[in-house]
Structure formats: C-alpha cells, structure tokens
Design a protein around this motif. Structure first.
Motif, short mmCIF file in Angstrom:
data_model
loop_
_atom_site.label_atom_id
_atom_site.label_comp_id
_atom_site.label_asym_id
_atom_site.label_seq_id
_atom_site.Cartn_x
_atom_site.Cartn_y
_atom_site.Cartn_z
N MET A 14 0.84 -1.20 0.00
CA MET A 14 0.00 0.00 0.00
C MET A 14 0.88 1.26 0.00
O MET A 14 0.65 2.20 -0.76
CB MET A 14 -0.90 0.02 1.23
N TYR A 15 1.88 1.23 0.87
CA TYR A 15 2.78 2.38 1.00
C TYR A 15 3.57 2.62 -0.29
O TYR A 15 3.65 3.76 -0.78
CB TYR A 15 3.75 2.13 2.15
N ASP A 16 4.12 1.57 -0.85
CA ASP A 16 4.96 1.71 -2.05
C ASP A 16 4.18 2.19 -3.27
O ASP A 16 4.73 2.85 -4.14
CB ASP A 16 5.62 0.36 -2.39
N ASN A 17 2.89 1.85 -3.34
CA ASN A 17 2.15 2.11 -4.58
C ASN A 17 1.02 3.14 -4.46
O ASN A 17 0.60 3.70 -5.48
CB ASN A 17 1.56 0.80 -5.09
N TYR A 18 0.51 3.38 -3.24
CA TYR A 18 -0.69 4.20 -3.14
C TYR A 18 -0.66 5.28 -2.06
O TYR A 18 -1.64 5.99 -1.89
CB TYR A 18 -1.91 3.30 -2.88
N VAL A 19 0.45 5.41 -1.34
CA VAL A 19 0.42 6.27 -0.15
C VAL A 19 0.09 7.73 -0.47
O VAL A 19 -0.52 8.43 0.33
CB VAL A 19 1.77 6.18 0.62
N ASP A 20 0.47 8.22 -1.63
CA ASP A 20 0.22 9.62 -1.97
C ASP A 20 -1.11 9.82 -2.69
O ASP A 20 -1.46 10.94 -3.05
CB ASP A 20 1.36 10.16 -2.84
N GLN A 21 -1.84 8.74 -2.91
CA GLN A 21 -3.10 8.84 -3.65
C GLN A 21 -4.34 8.82 -2.76
O GLN A 21 -5.42 9.22 -3.19
CB GLN A 21 -3.20 7.69 -4.66
N TYR A 22 -4.19 8.37 -1.50
CA TYR A 22 -5.35 8.22 -0.63
C TYR A 22 -5.07 8.80 0.75
O TYR A 22 -3.93 8.83 1.21
CB TYR A 22 -5.74 6.74 -0.51
N SER B 156 -14.97 13.17 9.15
CA SER B 156 -15.07 13.98 10.37
C SER B 156 -13.75 14.03 11.14
O SER B 156 -13.66 14.70 12.16
CB SER B 156 -16.15 13.39 11.30
N VAL B 157 -12.73 13.35 10.64
CA VAL B 157 -11.44 13.27 11.33
C VAL B 157 -10.35 13.86 10.45
O VAL B 157 -10.36 13.68 9.23
CB VAL B 157 -11.09 11.80 11.68
N ASP B 158 -9.40 14.56 11.07
CA ASP B 158 -8.30 15.18 10.33
C ASP B 158 -7.32 14.10 9.88
O ASP B 158 -6.56 13.55 10.67
CB ASP B 158 -7.59 16.20 11.23
N SER B 159 -7.31 13.83 8.58
CA SER B 159 -6.48 12.74 8.04
C SER B 159 -5.01 13.09 7.99
O SER B 159 -4.17 12.22 7.71
CB SER B 159 -6.96 12.38 6.63
N LYS B 160 -4.65 14.34 8.24
CA LYS B 160 -3.25 14.74 8.19
C LYS B 160 -2.49 14.34 9.46
O LYS B 160 -1.26 14.42 9.51
CB LYS B 160 -3.13 16.24 7.96
N LYS B 161 -3.23 13.92 10.48
CA LYS B 161 -2.61 13.52 11.74
C LYS B 161 -2.39 12.00 11.76
O LYS B 161 -2.89 11.28 10.92
CB LYS B 161 -3.48 13.94 12.92
N THR B 162 -1.62 11.55 12.75
CA THR B 162 -1.42 10.11 12.91
C THR B 162 -2.62 9.51 13.61
O THR B 162 -2.96 9.90 14.73
CB THR B 162 -0.15 9.83 13.73
N TRP B 163 -3.29 8.56 12.94
CA TRP B 163 -4.45 7.88 13.51
C TRP B 163 -4.31 6.38 13.30
O TRP B 163 -3.85 5.91 12.25
CB TRP B 163 -5.74 8.35 12.85
N PHE B 164 -4.72 5.63 14.31
CA PHE B 164 -4.76 4.17 14.27
C PHE B 164 -6.10 3.80 14.89
O PHE B 164 -6.26 3.76 16.10
CB PHE B 164 -3.59 3.62 15.08
N ILE B 165 -7.11 3.58 14.03
CA ILE B 165 -8.50 3.50 14.47
C ILE B 165 -9.06 2.09 14.30
O ILE B 165 -8.88 1.45 13.26
CB ILE B 165 -9.37 4.49 13.67
N GLU C 235 -0.45 9.48 7.26
CA GLU C 235 0.74 9.81 8.05
C GLU C 235 1.21 8.61 8.86
O GLU C 235 2.42 8.36 8.98
CB GLU C 235 0.45 11.00 8.98
N THR C 236 0.28 7.86 9.42
CA THR C 236 0.65 6.67 10.18
C THR C 236 1.30 5.63 9.28
O THR C 236 2.32 5.03 9.64
CB THR C 236 -0.59 6.06 10.86
N LEU C 237 0.72 5.40 8.11
CA LEU C 237 1.30 4.43 7.17
C LEU C 237 2.70 4.85 6.76
O LEU C 237 3.60 4.01 6.64
CB LEU C 237 0.40 4.30 5.95
N LYS C 238 2.90 6.14 6.54
CA LYS C 238 4.23 6.63 6.16
C LYS C 238 5.27 6.36 7.24
O LYS C 238 6.44 6.11 6.95
CB LYS C 238 4.17 8.13 5.87
N ARG C 239 4.83 6.39 8.48
CA ARG C 239 5.78 6.21 9.58
C ARG C 239 6.15 4.76 9.84
O ARG C 239 7.27 4.47 10.28
CB ARG C 239 5.22 6.84 10.86
N ILE C 240 5.23 3.84 9.57
CA ILE C 240 5.52 2.44 9.92
C ILE C 240 6.00 1.60 8.73
O ILE C 240 6.76 0.64 8.92
CB ILE C 240 4.29 1.76 10.56
#
Length: 257
Positions: free
Chosen positions: A130-138, A161-170, A204-209
């Motif tokens: 997901m990270y290698d192919n789609y991280v900047d698209q979604y 309803s949630v700020d997607s620019k922050k780190t979230w693990f839901i 952002e979470t996916l980018k970090r892990i």
C-alpha cells in the motif's frame, strides 16, 4: 401513359414521406434540445464544481486492502467485491499468497508470502505494498479480512469527520482476554486495534511504519497479527489504537469547525 402516372405517384409518395420524416425528426430534436436547455438552467457553475470535487474526493478518500487466501478468492473475496466492495469511496484491492490467481477480484499476489496462519507476514507486506504504490493517492488506508461486512456510508462519514493529516490508528480497541494479561508484552498504557472488525490508518501513520515492517517482523513477541501490528504502530508512529473518548472528542471538534 398509365405506367407514367403510376411512376409519378410513387415518386410523389416518396417525396411526401421524406418531407414528413424530416419535419418529425427536426421537431423531436428541437424538443430534446429544449429539454436539455431547461435542465441545464437549474445547474449553476458552482454546483457543477462541487459535484466534480465530490466525485474526485470519493476516488481518493480510502484505500481498502483485504487479506484473503487462495482458497477463498472465488467465494469470500468475490462476495465482498460484489457487495460492499463496490461502494468503497476509493479503491479496494485483495491480497493473497504468492501465485494466487483470480478472474473475479483485483488481486495482488504477495511474493514470498504463503497462506499460513497467523498471517503476520501477509499483513505487514500488504501494508508495505500500500505504502509503495498508493500512499500519496489516498487519505486513509483500511486493513480488513475477507469475512467482514462494512457499511461504507457510515465509514465515509466517520473518516470525513477526522483530520487525516494527523497520525491515527483506528479500530476496536483490545488488550487481550483475561488469560492473556501480561503475556502480550504490552505496557499499561498500550493497546492494539483488533483485526476482525478492520483497522484504519491515516496516511501519516502508514508513512511512519511502512519503512520498518521488516524490523517489526523480526521482533515478534506473540502469534497475534493484530497485536504485532499495534506494537509496530506504537514503536514507529508513537500512537496506540484510538480509545473511544478520543474518537468522540475529535468528531465533536470537527463538527464545531
């Protein structure tokens, strides 16, 4: 003389038919154009722009990665793809073992991954793909199983309803059952998102892990895939699974704005 009269009558009939047909067709087209013009008058440029933005936003809101196995591609996976998979506000992709194949669903066969359980390597390598192919698209990324049903309309409402620019693990918060307390190598303030209902990560979470999935696979403490994913997110994104009060607070603030 009689033949000539019959011939003239035939020619006259053809001419009358062509003329009548032309009048009917022209009138029908003119009426159709008037209907279109009438409809267009009710759509303002702002509405057109908003509609286009909404369609574009839906295409890039969510990427869904569904873990499955070769033996379920034509049953569970197909059922998901033919039902709620069609309503995802973004893209859905299925992930299975190496050499898996399907005519029914969009599929990624992960190299050097088998269908053994627990699917720890499959889960982490899916996130890496997901990270290698789609991280900047979604904006959001959902890890789901092939036996879950998701109300995509409710999910979309939540994510917007949630700020997607922050780190979230839901997801559904878990700390293990009573028999597992103290055996999952979790600190007192740590938890994990239970895999069954699905796990959501912000971009952002996916980018970090994602750059550290191999490290996480080399340091497994349990056989639970969801526990180890939670541990990996904690180590490299600095967050645990979102507690219910955090989600409620974030949603309330978003509505106020």
């Amino acid at each position: 003389m009689a033949r000539r009269k019959r011939f003239l009558k035939v020619i006259l009939g053809i001419l009358i038919g062509i003329f009548t047909s032309h009048l009917f067709t022209s009138g029908k087209l003119a009426s159709y154009d008037m209907c279109l013009s009438s409809e267009r008058k009710h759509i303002t440029p702002v509405q057109l722009i908003n509609e286009e933005n909404a369609r574009a936003s839906n295409k890039n809101l969510l990427f869904v990665g569904i873990m499955t196995a070769a033996k379920y591609l034509d049953t569970r996976a197909k059922a998901v793809y033919d039902t709620w998979g069609r309503e995802v506000p973004g893209k859905v992709m299925f992930y299975s073992s190496e050499h898996s194949y399907s005519d029914h669903v969009p599929l990624i066969s992960l190299p050097d991954v088998d269908d053994s359980y627990p699917p720890q390597k499959k889960s982490f390598m899916m996130l890496k793909h997901m990270y290698d192919n789609y991280v900047d698209q979604y904006e959001w990324f959902l890890r789901a199983d092939d036996d879950v049903y998701i109300r995509t309309d409710r999910l979309e409402e939540l994510l917007r309803s949630v700020d997607s620019k922050k780190t979230w693990f839901i997801g559904q918060t878990g700390r293990g059952n009573s028999e597992e307390f103290g055996l999952l190598s979790l600190e007192n303030d740590e938890n994990f998102c239970m895999g069954g209902p699905g796990v959501i990560l912000s971009r952002e979470t996916l980018k970090r892990i994602a750059p550290y999935v191999e490290d996480c696979l080399e340091h497994l403490y349990t056989t639970h895939e969801d526990v180890e994913l939670g541990r990996c997110v904690r180590r490299f994104a600095g967050i645990s699974c979102t507690w219910s009060y955090e989600a409620s607070d974030s949603t309330s603030k978003a509505r106020e704005v």
